[in-house]
Design an enzyme around this catalytic site. Structure first.
Site, PDB file in Angstrom:
ATOM      1  N   PRO A 287      83.270  49.505  24.979  1.00 51.96           N
ATOM      2  CG  PRO A 287      82.626  51.212  26.438  1.00 51.96           C
ATOM      3  CD  PRO A 287      82.112  50.356  25.318  1.00 51.96           C
TER       4      PRO A 287
ATOM      5  CD  GLU B 176      90.945  51.185  32.054  1.00 53.18           C
ATOM      6  OE1 GLU B 176      92.015  51.532  32.578  1.00 53.18           O
ATOM      7  OE2 GLU B 176      90.327  51.872  31.223  1.00 53.18           O
TER       8      GLU B 176
ATOM      9  CB  CYS C 214      83.158  50.413  35.577  1.00 55.31           C
ATOM     10  SG  CYS C 214      84.746  49.705  36.099  1.00 55.31           S
TER      11      CYS C 214
ATOM     12  CE  LYS D 255      77.991  48.410  28.211  1.00 58.53           C
ATOM     13  NZ  LYS D 255      79.432  48.107  28.225  1.00 58.53           N
TER      14      LYS D 255
ATOM     15  CG  ASN E 163      77.496  44.756  26.173  1.00 59.33           C
ATOM     16  OD1 ASN E 163      77.867  44.996  27.311  1.00 59.33           O
ATOM     17  ND2 ASN E 163      78.292  44.203  25.278  1.00 59.33           N
TER      18      ASN E 163
ATOM     19  N   GLY F 259      81.680  43.154  23.181  1.00 59.67           N
ATOM     20  CA  GLY F 259      82.860  43.359  24.003  1.00 59.67           C
ATOM     21  C   GLY F 259      83.838  42.214  23.826  1.00 59.67           C
TER      22      GLY F 259
END
Length: 359
Positions: free
Chosen positions: A7, A9, A98, A139, A199, A223
């Protein structure tokens, strides 16, 4: 092995998920984060961020789409998770990675990595709030400003009831600066029994091979590399299956006509010209990392002020000369059926393009 579309943003929105679902190669999607703050998230917001809830929480090709929540208010997180599941979410993902300053300043995202106990509390209360058959995943990064807590972070997620853990191989402070520290993912994997998904900086099959060797993780989340090279998941899976010699990577013509132009059309149909223009520039720039043709087109189109100007620069001459409009593109997107275009899809302020990466 499994490949997850990570994911991001302002990047992996509904339009992107439609395109990548049709492309294939990915085993699971996750929405952009849905912020949980002073109040529980209403159903209408979940339906905006995850239109797939209208089709059982899966894309039309059957890929599950987990709803990602971000926040630190335990009660509101629990209530919001229950709402998402009631709407059909097949799983809940919790964002502890994030790095955005605004998010961290409001006690969300990677700031919770300062205290693994807080991560445990969030995972635990959401796990208890939703039915047992609904996976709750997390995550994370390697930490906020150091890597001393990597094992504690992994163990806190597992103790809270996380089904699996996706780890971006950098701290919050490191942002996206190379290198990715895959060796720390290995330490986290060894500290728990739940699956750990690697990741960070897996830009090629070669990178996947190195990451797997160093981290011990077979499963990965892609990503930015997935956006730069759309069929990277297929390339990696072909190598794992011993069929690299039989796989032909996508040409620029295929990417442009089968993915990029349909994406522009879908974005325009549901969020308007400005949204499609900003997202088009963003994706074209990222594609330039893999395709020289995209670099050239980006330089030609970067100053376009309208979607029509942008299209004029990027559409193949045969299309624009033959029609003088976008009819050929519309025909090429016939697979974007009404079922793939939910009524009223809207993404709030992101329609202005302000939440996206600078083109």
């Amino acid at each position: 092995m499994k490949v997850f579309l990570a994911p991001m943003e302002g990047v992996v929105d509904y339009a992107t998920r439609c395109i990548y679902s049709k492309l294939g190669g990915y085993d699971q999607f996750v929405t952009e984060f849905v912020r949980v703050s002073q109040n529980p998230v209403p159903a209408s917001v979940f339906l905006k961020y995850c239109p797939e809830l209208r089709t059982g929480g899966h894309t039309l090709e059957g890929i599950p789409v987990f709803v990602q929540l971000l926040g630190s208010d335990l009660e509101n997180l629990a209530t919001s998770a229950m709402t998402a599941v009631d709407l059909g979410a097949p799983g809940i993902d919790l964002n502890f990675g994030c790095p955005a300053k605004t998010v961290n300043r409001h006690d969300g995202g990677a700031t919770l990595l300062r205290s693994p106990e807080r991560l445990f509390s969030v995972v635990s209360i959401v796990r208890k709030a939703v039915p047992a058959h609904i996976p709750v995943t997390a995550k994370v990064r390697l930490g906020f400003d150091h890597k001393d807590f990597v094992k504690d972070i992994a163990q806190a997620a597992q103790a809270g009831g996380a089904f699996h853990l996706t780890v971006h191989a950098r701290t919050k402070v490191e942002g996206y600066k190379p290198p990715a520290h895959w060796e720390y993912i290995g330490s986290m994997r060894e500290a728990v029994t739940i699956p750990v998904i690697a990741n960070g900086d897996i830009w090629s099959v070669s990178d996947y091979q190195k990451c797997r060797e160093i981290s011990g993780c077979e499963n990965i989340a892609l990503g930015r590399p997935a956006i730069a090279c759309p069929d990277l998941a297929h390339q990696i899976k072909a190598w794992v299956a011993g069929k690299s010699d039989d796989y032909c990577s996508q040409t620029w013509s295929e990417v442009l006509n089968q993915l990029f132009l349909p994406f522009i059309q879908l974005s325009q149909d549901y969020l308007g010209d400005r949204y499609a223009l900003n997202r088009g520039k963003q994706w074209l720039k990222l594609l330039g990392r893999q395709y020289k043709e995209a670099q050239i087109l980006f330089e030609q189109a970067r100053t376009a002020q309208t979607l029509d100007q942008f299209r004029h620069e990027i559409e193949p001459p045969s299309q624009t000369q033959a029609t003088g409009n976008t009819e050929n593109v519309r025909q090429s997107t016939a697979w974007l059926s009404a079922d793939r275009k939910p009524h009223g899809w809207h993404h709030g302020d992101s329609a202005t393009g302000e939440t996206f990466l600078n083109p």
